[in-house]
Design an enzyme around this catalytic site. Structure first.
Site, short mmCIF file in Angstrom:
data_model
loop_
_atom_site.label_atom_id
_atom_site.label_comp_id
_atom_site.label_asym_id
_atom_site.label_seq_id
_atom_site.Cartn_x
_atom_site.Cartn_y
_atom_site.Cartn_z
N CYS A 125 -6.05 11.79 -17.99
CA CYS A 125 -5.78 12.37 -19.30
C CYS A 125 -4.46 13.12 -19.28
O CYS A 125 -4.10 13.76 -18.29
CB CYS A 125 -6.86 13.32 -19.78
SG CYS A 125 -8.49 12.59 -19.85
N ARG B 239 -1.30 8.50 -17.31
CA ARG B 239 -2.40 9.35 -16.85
C ARG B 239 -3.75 8.93 -17.42
O ARG B 239 -4.80 9.44 -17.02
CB ARG B 239 -2.14 10.80 -17.23
CG ARG B 239 -0.85 11.36 -16.67
CD ARG B 239 -0.66 12.78 -17.15
NE ARG B 239 -1.70 13.63 -16.65
CZ ARG B 239 -1.64 14.31 -15.51
NH1 ARG B 239 -0.57 14.23 -14.77
NH2 ARG B 239 -2.64 15.07 -15.13
N TRP C 295 -8.51 9.17 -20.42
CA TRP C 295 -9.14 8.31 -19.43
C TRP C 295 -10.60 8.73 -19.43
O TRP C 295 -10.95 9.82 -18.99
CB TRP C 295 -8.52 8.53 -18.06
CG TRP C 295 -9.03 7.60 -17.00
CD1 TRP C 295 -8.62 6.33 -16.76
CD2 TRP C 295 -10.04 7.88 -16.03
NE1 TRP C 295 -9.33 5.80 -15.69
CE2 TRP C 295 -10.21 6.74 -15.23
CE3 TRP C 295 -10.85 9.00 -15.76
CZ2 TRP C 295 -11.13 6.66 -14.18
CZ3 TRP C 295 -11.77 8.92 -14.73
CH2 TRP C 295 -11.89 7.77 -13.95
N ASN D 127 -8.10 18.14 -20.34
CA ASN D 127 -8.02 17.25 -19.18
C ASN D 127 -8.94 17.84 -18.12
O ASN D 127 -8.86 19.04 -17.84
CB ASN D 127 -6.56 17.23 -18.70
CG ASN D 127 -6.39 16.53 -17.36
OD1 ASN D 127 -7.20 15.69 -16.99
ND2 ASN D 127 -5.33 16.86 -16.65
N GLY D 128 -9.83 17.03 -17.54
CA GLY D 128 -10.74 17.52 -16.50
C GLY D 128 -12.19 17.23 -16.86
O GLY D 128 -12.46 16.39 -17.72
N GLU E 47 -3.79 -2.33 2.26
CA GLU E 47 -2.96 -2.03 1.09
C GLU E 47 -2.76 -3.29 0.24
O GLU E 47 -2.80 -3.23 -0.99
CB GLU E 47 -1.62 -1.46 1.57
CG GLU E 47 -0.57 -1.23 0.50
CD GLU E 47 -0.96 -0.23 -0.57
OE1 GLU E 47 -2.05 0.36 -0.50
OE2 GLU E 47 -0.17 -0.05 -1.51
N LYS F 246 -3.85 -3.54 -3.64
CA LYS F 246 -2.88 -3.87 -4.69
C LYS F 246 -3.39 -5.05 -5.51
O LYS F 246 -3.34 -5.04 -6.72
CB LYS F 246 -1.51 -4.25 -4.10
CG LYS F 246 -0.65 -3.15 -3.57
CD LYS F 246 -0.02 -2.24 -4.59
CE LYS F 246 -0.89 -1.04 -4.83
NZ LYS F 246 -0.66 0.11 -4.02
N GLU G 285 -6.42 -4.16 -7.68
CA GLU G 285 -6.07 -3.16 -8.69
C GLU G 285 -5.41 -3.78 -9.92
O GLU G 285 -5.75 -3.44 -11.04
CB GLU G 285 -5.09 -2.18 -8.03
CG GLU G 285 -5.04 -0.82 -8.62
CD GLU G 285 -4.13 0.11 -7.82
OE1 GLU G 285 -3.43 -0.35 -6.90
OE2 GLU G 285 -4.15 1.30 -8.12
N HIS H 199 -17.19 -11.21 13.37
CA HIS H 199 -18.39 -10.37 13.31
C HIS H 199 -19.02 -10.37 11.92
O HIS H 199 -19.86 -9.51 11.63
CB HIS H 199 -18.05 -8.94 13.75
CG HIS H 199 -17.59 -8.86 15.17
ND1 HIS H 199 -18.43 -9.11 16.23
CD2 HIS H 199 -16.37 -8.60 15.70
CE1 HIS H 199 -17.75 -8.99 17.37
NE2 HIS H 199 -16.49 -8.69 17.07
N LYS I 230 -3.13 6.91 -13.29
CA LYS I 230 -2.20 7.20 -12.21
C LYS I 230 -2.62 8.44 -11.41
O LYS I 230 -2.60 8.43 -10.19
CB LYS I 230 -0.80 7.39 -12.80
CG LYS I 230 0.29 7.64 -11.78
CD LYS I 230 0.66 6.38 -11.07
CE LYS I 230 1.72 6.57 -10.02
NZ LYS I 230 1.71 5.47 -9.04
#
Ligand code: M6R
Length: 609
Positions: A2, A28, A75, A100-101, A482, A486, A489, A505, A604
């Protein structure tokens, strides 16, 4: 998570400033947006699901104008992605709030307010804030006092901005989520971060947890959580508006991938003085690595993978034991704390709540010193740390971290050299050799970027797949992790990463002709082992996509596609091999036409648990 922006101007219409700010803050959170303007004793609100551009259209239709206003990009945490859940939230046409939160005790507060006949129109935790402020104003205290009383009742993390229908002021409060004041002439602003305000001011004040402030067009006053007035320093932000522009690129992620040679060079030069690494350049503080017997690295997501890579460097070069832990796991574990342990947090944003709280927990557990590797000046994690090593990546906007990751790796490598030097595990000659290699790194990255056409061709094959496997060994295993992160995502393809030796395994059972297997295979001491693992895949019909370097010594053949970076660059090789996996994810996402910079369900800065 947010974004908040707000402002009070003496002469100017605040609406375009809010819209511009929200566009900058969209990274955000981007599932809905809204603004509220105070106009002639009335709150005018416009909200919409989707992007800021949607409210932009509505604003033009309604010709909305005013000199005091607040805005929000969301968000979703509590309540679905619906217009009724978009901020700002209003109580009784009088109080308007953006938040925000997360308010953890919102259910209890909601019951209390319902008993007082407040009617809830959304499913959010935020609406309780608006109603509580309204409730506390009934006995006619000032808006500031009502916000203060409300904050005393809130449990959880928040940054809020509040106004009321006949006010030309905004009240803000922060506890656990970032909030800044932007100071200018005849107009003052508030925002979640500087990106929202750079078009209007670069004079910023970073509020601290517990701060409450009153913002008017010609003044701002800051109070502590007992309402005693306090002073906070004004900083000049170095962020420039053109850093936020796309320029010739199609996406921020693409721009940020291509900025890596410069970002890496800037990060390296920030710590090198007269040809040698100067630890004093880390946050200007005297850093003595010889007093630590172990290191614990705490981070999340991509930053965690940077930490996993660094473990190899610290142990190889400085012979110091390192543990790397996912921040959200460490917080809730009964960790045994060795004496003389340095905590290193890694965070691009410096705001990630899991990492921030893990750092606080590490301090409670008895760890005396902490260092953070961070990209954002004065962020929450920076303020909680004794030492700061800034990555010089510049603003990173794409949700998928790229240049922040490789600059984190550079900082961690330099830090491992500092440890090696101060613990007398490395000769001057070797230190200088590593510095020389570091200085060549940008060139190697550029060569890796030149692989783009071949990677584009690979990407076409991936776009039709539902799953992918990434393999690496040793120091390149974190790069496989990574690469998988990526890809999932931004292209929404399910991807897993394994140390190649683990294949037999269990995961080998997944391999068939439909499973693309990406292998990070530079010419290091594990190459022969990796080749054997590749044969295990090939024998089961799997299609291999191998990222090798110039001297990896194997050729493409049926079922094995090979691309090559420059010559092998020794223990710096993971930084070079990060580039092809970034480009692969980017081009697969492009072929799948997903939203590269704002992938679904993500944001983000993750400032919630
Ligand atoms: O700002 P941070 O580095 O603390 O963020 C940590 C993760 O949320 C972040 O790396 C995330 O995994 C990225 N979106 C990955 O590309």
């Amino acid at each position: 998570m947010c974004g908040i922006v707000g402002g009070v101007s003496k002469n100017n219409n605040i609406v375009p400033i809010l819209i511009n700010g929200l566009e900058k803050l969209e990274y955000r959170g981007y599932d809905s947006a809204g603004i509220a303007i105070i106009n002639h004793n009335r709150i005018q609100r416009i909200r919409s699901v989707g992007r800021v551009s949607n409210i932009h259209k509505k604003i033009s239709q309604k010709n909305l104008k005013g000199k005091t206003g607040i805005g929000h990009t969301r968000w979703a945490t509590h309540g679905g992605v619906l217009e009724k859940n978009a901020h700002p939230h209003i109580s009784n046409n009088e109080i308007v709030v953006v938040h925000n939160g997360i308010i953890e005790n919102h259910a209890k507060l909601c019951d209390f307010l319902k008993n007082k006949n407040y009617i809830f129109k959304s499913e959010t935790d935020t609406e309780v804030i608006a109603h509580l402020i309204h409730y506390f104003r009934k006995n006619k205290p000032s808006l500031l006092e009502a916000v203060h009383k409300t904050c005393k009742k809130l449990e959880g993390a928040y940054a809020i901005a509040v106004s009321n229908k006949n006010s030309n002021e905004i009240i803000v409060a922060r506890n656990g989520c970032p909030l800044i004041i932007g100071v200018s002439e005849d107009q003052n602003f508030i925002a979640s971060d500087i990106s929202a305000l750079i078009s209007v001011t670069n004079n910023v004040i970073f509020l601290e947890d517990g701060d409450i402030a009153v913002i008017a067009s010609d003044s701002y006053k800051i109070f502590d959580d007992n309402l005693n007035q306090i002073n906070r320093k004004i900083y000049k932000s170095s962020v420039k508006e053109n850093q936020m522009e796309l320029g010739p690129y199609d996406h921020y992620m693409q721009k940020e991938i291509y900025e890596q040679p410069i970002a890496i060079a800037d990060t390296i030069e920030s710590i090198i003085d007269e040809g040698s690494i100067n630890p004093k350049l880390i946050g200007g503080l005297k850093f003595d690595a010889s007093k630590y017997e172990s290191i614990l690295i705490l981070a999340a997501g991509t930053s965690y993978y940077a930490g996993l890579t660094a473990k190899y460097w610290f142990e190889h070069l400085a012979k110091v034991p390192v543990n790397v832990e996912i921040a959200s796991e460490y917080r809730y574990r009964d960790a045994v704390t060795p004496k003389k342990q340095l905590i290193i947090t890694i965070s691009q944003s410096g705001e990630t709540l899991d990492t921030l709280e893990a750092l606080k927990q590490a301090k409670k557990n008895g760890n005396k010193n902490s260092l953070t590797i961070c990209n954002v000046q004065e962020s929450a994690i920076v303020r909680q740390s004794d030492y700061v090593f800034y990555t010089r990546a510049g603003v990173e906007i794409g949700v998928a971290s790229t240049k922040a990751f490789t600059t984190q790796l550079v900082c961690l490598f330099v830090l491992s050299l500092i440890f090696a030097k101060q613990r007398k595990k490395i000769t001057k000659k070797n230190e200088l050799a590593y510095i020389e290699e570091l200085r060549k790194l940008s060139g190697h990255i550029q060569t890796a970027l030149n692989l783009e056409p071949q990677i584009k061709a690979w990407a076409k094959k991936f776009s039709r797949k539902s799953n992918a496997l990434f393999l690496g060994r040793g120091i390149h295993y974190p790069i496989a992790l990574e690469g998988a992160l990526k890809l999932k995502e931004i292209s929404y393809i399910h991807a897993e990463a394994y140390p190649a030796g683990e294949l037999k395994h269990g995961p080998l059972a997944l391999v068939d002709k439909d499973l693309p297997v990406v292998v990070i295979a530079p010419n290091d001491k594990l190459l022969e082992k990796v080749k054997s693992n590749m044969q295990e895949v090939k024998a089961r019909g799997g299609e291999l996509f191998v990222i090798a370097d110039a001297d990896s010594q194997f050729d493409a053949e049926a079922g094995i596609h090979v691309i090559r970076t420059n010559r092998h660059v020794g223990i710096l090789s993971p930084i070079v091999h990060a580039i092809p996996v970034q480009l692969l994810a980017y081009h697969v996402a492009i072929s799948k036409k997903t939203d590269v910079d704002k992938p679904r369900n993500l944001a983000k800065s993750v400032t919630v648990e």
